[in-house]
Design an enzyme around this catalytic site. Structure first.
Site, PDB file in Angstrom:
ATOM      1  N   ASP A  63       0.766  -1.135   0.033  1.00 31.71           N
ATOM      2  CA  ASP A  63       0.013  -0.136   0.313  1.00 31.71           C
ATOM      3  C   ASP A  63       0.870   1.463   0.010  1.00 31.71           C
ATOM      4  OD1 ASP A  63      -2.261   1.247   0.306  1.00 31.71           O
ATOM      5  OD2 ASP A  63      -1.076   2.125   2.285  1.00 31.71           O
ATOM      6  N   ARG A  77      -0.994   5.997  -6.534  1.00 28.75           N
ATOM      7  CA  ARG A  77      -1.710   6.881  -7.107  1.00 28.75           C
ATOM      8  C   ARG A  77      -1.821   8.254  -6.739  1.00 28.75           C
ATOM      9  NH1 ARG A  77      -5.192   3.650  -3.034  1.00 28.75           N
ATOM     10  NH2 ARG A  77      -6.507   5.429  -3.868  1.00 28.75           N
ATOM     11  N   SER A 133      -6.975   0.032  -0.021  1.00 31.45           N
ATOM     12  CA  SER A 133      -5.773   0.518   0.558  1.00 31.45           C
ATOM     13  C   SER A 133      -6.379   0.651   2.118  1.00 31.45           C
ATOM     14  CB  SER A 133      -5.269   2.061  -0.651  1.00 31.45           C
ATOM     15  OG  SER A 133      -4.690   2.729   0.419  1.00 31.45           O
ATOM     16  N   LYS A 170      -4.757  -1.632   5.180  1.00 31.46           N
ATOM     17  CA  LYS A 170      -3.617  -1.503   6.511  1.00 31.46           C
ATOM     18  C   LYS A 170      -4.493  -1.815   8.146  1.00 31.46           C
ATOM     19  CE  LYS A 170      -3.747   3.028   5.663  1.00 31.46           C
ATOM     20  NZ  LYS A 170      -3.530   3.872   3.327  1.00 31.46           N
TER      21      LYS A 170
HETATM   22  N1  URA Z   1      -7.156   6.593   3.124  1.00 30.48           N
HETATM   23  C1  URA Z   1      -6.107   5.280   2.187  1.00 30.48           C
HETATM   24  O1  URA Z   1      -6.015   5.570   3.227  1.00 30.48           O
HETATM   25  N2  URA Z   1      -6.565   5.268   1.086  1.00 30.48           N
HETATM   26  C2  URA Z   1      -7.602   5.489  -0.049  1.00 30.48           C
HETATM   27  O2  URA Z   1      -6.622   5.443  -1.102  1.00 30.48           O
HETATM   28  C3  URA Z   1      -7.330   6.667   0.500  1.00 30.48           C
HETATM   29  C4  URA Z   1      -7.885   7.296   1.536  1.00 30.48           C
END
Ligand code: URA
Length: 434
Positions: A161, A168, A183, A187
């Site tokens: 990520d 991104r 994403s 996490k």
């Molecule tokens: N927060 C994140 O952790 N990832 C994203 O893609 C968008 C917001």
């Protein structure tokens, strides 16, 4: 397997298999797949979308790309919260100490700014000495000691990520439901909390511009979380204007501290109570949502949330007196006032433009790895529905680098839309998915 074939398959609109998704995630993480091929696949995903199964596989591949935090050394329920990204969104800074002050263990992994939106890690780094790279041992110790720790994606937690997020951010591939969901949830799953509360933003300052997309994202996030055995809730909240008044890292820290002292903006305070009450009630089945709200309000009234915030800053290497003297965090060369050329009611604020203006002033990253200026930003003086008279201030801008100043000021000025008629205040909470 070849990355080229995977890109072509997605470009042509076909779903990817679990093996193909893991091949991409593992290869990109270990450096055998270059940025340009990863960017091409992300753009193909952006246009062709992923179905639920692909999104789930992408989430799992990213969560498995590194270690999972072992929170077994922390007794009791651990709660986490995450926002899909907004402008002026400093809720974590307020909410986490409130919740920790009532004994809910808050073990949070946060991100940096993304596109026009800010990130908690960048905001916290406004405090000199504050560390956002905690080892697993330190993270667990801090949660045990003071009930609260916030870390970035350090060491080997979701390295996929970390790399994909940074790519991104600079390739126009942020606002896609599958990419956001994977994403966030990778996490959250790797960070190991039992309760996950998600704040899904919708509006012109959010990645999800309309309520339909926000609802789909919220359901995807909740399905992935519940499917993985976590108690997961999503609140869909308004982002057609900045949250609170401050946009920019240190300015947001100051507004969060004002809120902890009971002097914050109403929308920010109310959102923290809403999200926090879900965290508290989900962590203790004997507490109703309404009771949780009352308990949290008390942490502001009796100063316990403010004291917890100071403890938190100190526990991660900052100086607690910087909290008391937070106005000194701002170090700028110039402060400019933007005045209104007309009278009326504020009918709308083009929120993404304000976020972009702050990024141009140096408060966010224009390309991967850029350093940021924590002091710059904007304080808006009027929110949607407020009356404004010609010559009154619409915003104050805090500036150091003047390279893009004219463009940034034009963006801020043109973000305010006027009406002669009375405009209703926007509704903050659009829905809750559980
Ligand atoms: N927060 C994140 O952790 N990832 C994203 O893609 C968008 C917001």
């Amino acid at each position: 397997m070849r990355m080229y074939d995977i890109i072509m398959k997605k470009r042509n609109g076909f779903p990817l298999t679990k093996e193909e998704i893991y091949y991409f995630v593992d290869g990109f993480t270990n450096g055998t797949i270059p940025d340009y091929q990863a960017s091409a696949l992300l753009m193909a995903i952006y246009f062709q979308h992923m179905n639920y199964e692909e999104t789930l596989n992408l989430t799992m591949a990213m969560a498995d790309s590194g270690e999972h935090l072992d929170l077994s050394g922390i007794s009791g329920i651990k709660a986490d919260k995450h926002s899909t990204g907004g402008v002026g969104d400093k809720t974590t800074l307020v909410l986490a100490p409130m919740v920790a002050a009532v004994g809910v263990k808050t073990a949070k992994m946060s991100g940096r700014g993304l596109g026009h939106t800010g990130g908690t890690i960048d905001k916290l780094e406004s405090f000199p000495g504050f560390s956002t790279t905690l080892s697993q041992e330190q993270f667990v110790k801090n949660v045990n000691d003071i009930g609260l720790a916030v870390t970035g994606q350090t060491g080997n937690i979701t390295p996929a990520d970390k790399k994909i997020y940074a790519l991104r951010d600079v390739t126009g591939t942020v606002d896609n439901i599958s990419l956001i969901a994977s994403s966030i949830m990778s996490k959250k799953l790797a960070a190991g909390a039992d309760v996950i509360v998600l704040d899904v933003k919708t509006g012109n300052g959010a990645f999800m511009k309309n309520i339909e997309d926000a609802t789909e994202l919220a359901k995807t996030l909740v399905d992935i979380g519940n499917g993985a055995g976590k108690k997961t809730y999503a609140v869909i909240s308004e982002m057609n204007e900045p949250l609170g008044y401050a946009i920019g890292n240190s300015l947001e820290v100051i507004e969060a501290i004002d809120t902890l002292k009971g002097n914050g903006p109403r929308d920010l305070y109310n959102l923290c109570i809403e999200l926090g009450s879900l965290m508290v009630a989900a962590s203790d089945q004997n507490i109703s949502l309404e009771q949780a709200k009352q308990i949290l309000k008390k942490t502001i009234e009796d100063g316990s949330a403010y004291r917890k915030f100071k403890e938190f800053i100190e526990s991660q290497g900052g100086n607690p007196s910087d909290v008391d003297n937070c106005h000194d965090l701002i170090k700028v060369n110039q402060v400019l006032d933007i005045k209104s050329f007309q009278s009326g009611y504020i009918a709308g604020i083009q929120t993404e433009n304000i976020g972009n203006a702050v990024m141009m002033l140096g408060g966010g990253r224009q390309k991967k790895g850029d350093s940021i200026d924590h002091s710059v930003g904007v304080i808006i003086k009027k929110k949607v529905g407020e009356q404004v008279k010609e010559g009154e201030s619409l915003a104050t801008v805090y500036i150091n680098n003047t390279d893009n100043l004219d463009t940034a000021l034009d963006l801020i000025k043109s973000s305010f839309e006027f009406s002669e008629d009375i405009i209703k205040e926007p509704e903050l909470i659009k829905g809750i998915i559980s």
